[in-house]
Design an enzyme around this catalytic site. Structure first.
Site, PDB file in Angstrom:
ATOM      1  N   GLU A   1       1.578   0.025  10.031  1.00 19.42           N
ATOM      2  CA  GLU A   1       0.120  -0.183   9.993  1.00 19.42           C
ATOM      3  C   GLU A   1      -0.630   0.977  10.638  1.00 19.42           C
ATOM      4  OE1 GLU A   1      -1.195  -4.244  10.610  1.00 19.42           O
ATOM      5  OE2 GLU A   1       0.811  -4.961  10.181  1.00 19.42           O
TER       6      GLU A   1
ATOM      7  N   LEU B   1       0.829  -1.195   0.000  1.00 18.55           N
ATOM      8  CA  LEU B   1       0.000   0.000   0.000  1.00 18.55           C
ATOM      9  C   LEU B   1       0.871   1.256   0.000  1.00 18.55           C
ATOM     10  CD1 LEU B   1      -2.962   1.071   0.422  1.00 18.55           C
ATOM     11  CD2 LEU B   1      -2.536   0.954   2.869  1.00 18.55           C
ATOM     12  N   THR B   2       1.896   1.271   0.868  1.00 21.19           N
ATOM     13  CA  THR B   2       2.714   2.472   1.070  1.00 21.19           C
ATOM     14  C   THR B   2       3.534   2.801  -0.178  1.00 21.19           C
ATOM     15  OG1 THR B   2       2.880   1.907   3.408  1.00 21.19           O
ATOM     16  CG2 THR B   2       4.486   3.499   2.559  1.00 21.19           C
TER      17      THR B   2
HETATM   18  C1  LIG Z   1       9.634  -2.242   8.890  1.00 18.96           C
HETATM   19  C2  LIG Z   1       8.473  -1.673   8.123  1.00 18.96           C
HETATM   20  C3  LIG Z   1       7.566  -2.545   7.532  1.00 18.96           C
HETATM   21  C4  LIG Z   1       6.510  -2.025   6.771  1.00 18.96           C
HETATM   22  N1  LIG Z   1       5.672  -2.900   6.108  1.00 18.96           N
HETATM   23  C5  LIG Z   1       4.745  -2.401   5.251  1.00 18.96           C
HETATM   24  C6  LIG Z   1       3.984  -3.284   4.411  1.00 18.96           C
HETATM   25  O1  LIG Z   1       4.119  -4.508   4.461  1.00 18.96           O
HETATM   26  N2  LIG Z   1       3.105  -2.726   3.532  1.00 18.96           N
HETATM   27  C7  LIG Z   1       2.929  -1.380   3.438  1.00 18.96           C
HETATM   28  O2  LIG Z   1       2.111  -0.957   2.617  1.00 18.96           O
HETATM   29  N3  LIG Z   1       3.628  -0.515   4.224  1.00 18.96           N
HETATM   30  C8  LIG Z   1       4.541  -0.991   5.114  1.00 18.96           C
HETATM   31  N4  LIG Z   1       5.289  -0.133   5.894  1.00 18.96           N
HETATM   32  C9  LIG Z   1       5.051   1.312   5.799  1.00 18.96           C
HETATM   33  C10 LIG Z   1       4.303   1.857   7.009  1.00 18.96           C
HETATM   34  O3  LIG Z   1       2.979   1.372   7.048  1.00 18.96           O
HETATM   35  C11 LIG Z   1       4.375   3.392   6.934  1.00 18.96           C
HETATM   36  O4  LIG Z   1       5.712   3.700   7.221  1.00 18.96           O
HETATM   37  C12 LIG Z   1       3.457   4.088   7.910  1.00 18.96           C
HETATM   38  O5  LIG Z   1       2.116   3.942   7.500  1.00 18.96           O
HETATM   39  C13 LIG Z   1       3.772   5.590   8.051  1.00 18.96           C
HETATM   40  O6  LIG Z   1       3.942   6.186   6.819  1.00 18.96           O
HETATM   41  P1  LIG Z   1       5.259   7.103   6.547  1.00 18.96           P
HETATM   42  O7  LIG Z   1       6.428   6.280   6.947  1.00 18.96           O
HETATM   43  O8  LIG Z   1       5.198   7.569   5.139  1.00 18.96           O
HETATM   44  O9  LIG Z   1       5.152   8.307   7.535  1.00 18.96           O
HETATM   45  P2  LIG Z   1       4.447   9.729   7.259  1.00 18.96           P
HETATM   46  O10 LIG Z   1       3.037   9.511   6.816  1.00 18.96           O
HETATM   47  O11 LIG Z   1       5.329  10.539   6.393  1.00 18.96           O
HETATM   48  O12 LIG Z   1       4.429  10.334   8.718  1.00 18.96           O
HETATM   49  C14 LIG Z   1       5.542  11.021   9.303  1.00 18.96           C
HETATM   50  C15 LIG Z   1       5.073  11.569  10.652  1.00 18.96           C
HETATM   51  O13 LIG Z   1       3.980  12.492  10.436  1.00 18.96           O
HETATM   52  C16 LIG Z   1       2.876  12.113  11.221  1.00 18.96           C
HETATM   53  N5  LIG Z   1       1.608  12.426  10.539  1.00 18.96           N
HETATM   54  C17 LIG Z   1       1.279  12.188   9.236  1.00 18.96           C
HETATM   55  N6  LIG Z   1       0.028  12.593   8.999  1.00 18.96           N
HETATM   56  C18 LIG Z   1      -0.459  13.074  10.161  1.00 18.96           C
HETATM   57  C19 LIG Z   1      -1.712  13.656  10.568  1.00 18.96           C
HETATM   58  N7  LIG Z   1      -2.735  13.767   9.728  1.00 18.96           N
HETATM   59  N8  LIG Z   1      -1.834  14.063  11.842  1.00 18.96           N
HETATM   60  C20 LIG Z   1      -0.817  13.926  12.735  1.00 18.96           C
HETATM   61  N9  LIG Z   1       0.383  13.397  12.413  1.00 18.96           N
HETATM   62  C21 LIG Z   1       0.552  12.967  11.151  1.00 18.96           C
HETATM   63  C22 LIG Z   1       3.032  10.605  11.403  1.00 18.96           C
HETATM   64  O14 LIG Z   1       2.280  10.136  12.501  1.00 18.96           O
HETATM   65  C23 LIG Z   1       4.533  10.478  11.575  1.00 18.96           C
HETATM   66  O15 LIG Z   1       4.877  10.751  12.902  1.00 18.96           O
HETATM   67  C24 LIG Z   1       6.338  -0.623   6.675  1.00 18.96           C
HETATM   68  C25 LIG Z   1       7.245   0.240   7.299  1.00 18.96           C
HETATM   69  C26 LIG Z   1       8.316  -0.266   7.996  1.00 18.96           C
HETATM   70  C27 LIG Z   1       9.316   0.689   8.579  1.00 18.96           C
END
Ligand SMILES: Cc1cc2nc3c(=O)[nH]c(=O)nc-3n(C[C@H](O)[C@H](O)[C@H](O)COP(=O)(O)OP(=O)(O)OC[C@H]3O[C@@H](n4cnc5c(N)ncnc54)[C@H](O)[C@@H]3O)c2cc1C
Length: 405
Positions: free
Chosen positions: A385, A126-127
């Site tokens: 997640e 998804l990401t």
């Molecule tokens: C080890 C690992 C495994 C993973 N596995 C998967 C997988 O299998 N499939 C998949 O699809 N993804 C996966 N992910 C991705 C993971 O789901 C995302 O990293 C997560 O959803 C956060 O997205 P981001 O990293 O882009 O952070 P961002 O969305 O960029 O967020 C950065 C910061 O901003 C804050 N923030 C963002 N929007 C808001 C808001 N509206 N209000 C307040 N605060 C906010 C967040 O809480 C965070 O603190 C994985 C990530 C890791 C590190």
């Protein structure tokens, strides 16, 4: 910890998982973490025990156990090693459950037995680089071309992005539709990146499963924790996906994936609870054996208080996690309960593991003791997640409903 929700069958299941975790996972966890090595032999062991398809019917290759048994599985494994636990959780809830829930009979028959028996590993994609918390910002496109869709784009941080062979992938099929409406979910296949290891271990690769040309794994992430779990980019370059691999209703992919994540959060909450409980057990053992000032450090009142706090908060998390699991298992609304369990258990895992390192003193800061790995493994539970901030948004939305636009 016991629970009024557990029957004898749950306790018996838990004992089997615990024995495997202690005997097969615990002795290897440190080396796998240090070498950032995917545990193929234990994947085979987990598949043999039915742990890669715990809640799915036996007719589809599953263990035929219930959802509580599945959550117990993640919880027990995470007490010993979070990387193995996320393998079970991502494979089962994120990759297989959408096929069970939204797939056609033909899709279930093709994919679920292979996944449930561990013949292949699955993932959930998804990401994207520009779509993390804002998963509706998907830029990957899928354009119809005869009997196929052509996918272009990339997904980031995908658990099993390299080692896996089956993925649930979201892509934009209708650029004109409102943001989250033009997204469709597809079942996408590729070969594992570990062909020689899967051939050696005899698990994780199925040559009879047709693969989609143009799908490849990108760079492997070098992570703080979950180091024995495979996290990679997944790249689509004119990838050809058969139209029959559309999962569920076209244009409803975003809604379906949010539903999948609601359940995924119970699994991640159980994983975080397992890390916290594992670290707590280490503290009981260590503070009872470490002597300072002529006594075990467990005899000092200053050590009693954090241990009492840990035990109390772990009990609270246990209730939240199994309550959310029970709601889901009994087809009751569980979105808010799952978000609360994930939020509380993941923040608790950080508190408990940080305190566990403190209670071990300098020893806890070395890899001789598992608490430093547990502290590193706990952090991602507050991010994956849906971050803790996103969980608070989900909870507030369910409390305030229409008052929030
Ligand atoms: C080890 C690992 C495994 C993973 N596995 C998967 C997988 O299998 N499939 C998949 O699809 N993804 C996966 N992910 C991705 C993971 O789901 C995302 O990293 C997560 O959803 C956060 O997205 P981001 O990293 O882009 O952070 P961002 O969305 O960029 O967020 C950065 C910061 O901003 C804050 N923030 C963002 N929007 C808001 C808001 N509206 N209000 C307040 N605060 C906010 C967040 O809480 C965070 O603190 C994985 C990530 C890791 C590190």
């Amino acid at each position: 910890m016991d629970s009024p929700l557990f029957g004898p069958e749950h306790l018996e299941f838990r004992d089997r998982v615990r024995a495997f975790a202690q005997h097969d996972i615990a002795p290897l966890a440190r080396a796998l973490d240090q070498e950032s090595r995917f545990p193929w032999d234990n994947v085979k062991g987990m598949a043999a025990l039915g742990l890669l398809g715990v809640p799915w019917p036996k007719a589809l290759g599953g263990a035929g156990a219930d959802y509580l048994s599945y959550i117990l599985t993640i919880h027990e494994i995470a007490k010993v090693d979070a990387s193995h636990a996320i393998t079970v959780s991502a494979h089962t809830t994120l990759a297989t459950s959408p096929i069970i829930e939204f797939g056609s009979d033909a899709q279930r028959d093709t994919f679920v037995p292979r996944l449930a028996q561990g013949r292949v590993l699955g993932g959930f994609a998804l990401t994207e680089p520009g779509a993390g918390s804002d998963a509706g910002g998907t830029k990957t496109t899928a354009v119809r071309s005869g009997d196929h869709y052509v996918l272009n784009g990339s997904k980031l941080f995908i658990t099993h992005g390299g080692v896996g062979e089956v993925y649930v992938v979201t892509a934009r099929t209708d650029p004109a539709a409102p943001r989250t409406h033009g997204i469709t979910a597809f079942l996408v296949t590729k070969d594992t990146t570990d062909l020689s290891e899967t051939a050696r271990a005899g698990v994780g690769h199925d040559a009879t499963l047709p693969k989609c040309p143009g799908v490849k794994a990108g760079k492997r992430e070098d992570k703080l924790g979950w180091r024995a779990s495979d996290t990679r980019e997944l790249i689509f370059q004119d990838a050809l996906v058969p139209a029959e691999n559309i999962l569920g209703t076209p244009g409803q992919g975003f809604r379906m994936m949010l539903q999948t994540l609601d359940a995924g959060r119970i699994g991640l909450a159980a994983l975080a609870l397992g890390i916290a409980e594992g670290a707590f057990e280490q503290c009981i053992a260590y503070t009872g054996s470490r002597t300072q000032f002529g006594k075990p450090i467990a005899s000092f009142q200053g050590v009693h208080f954090p241990l009492a706090d840990m035990a109390t908060e772990i009990a609270a998390a246990h209730h939240l996690v199994y309550h959310a699991a029970w709601l889901k298992m009994n087809a009751r609304p569980f979105r808010q309960a799952a978000a609360m369990a994930k939020l509380y258990a993941s923040e608790l895992a950080m508190r408990v593991t940080t305190k566990a390192v403190q209670l071990h003193g300098a020893a806890g800061y070395t890899s001789e003791y598992p608490v430093e790995r547990m502290m590193r493994d706990a952090k991602i539970c507050e991010i994956g997640e849906g971050t803790s901030e996103i969980q608070r948004i989900v909870i507030a939305r369910s409390l305030l409903g229409d008052l929030i636009d």
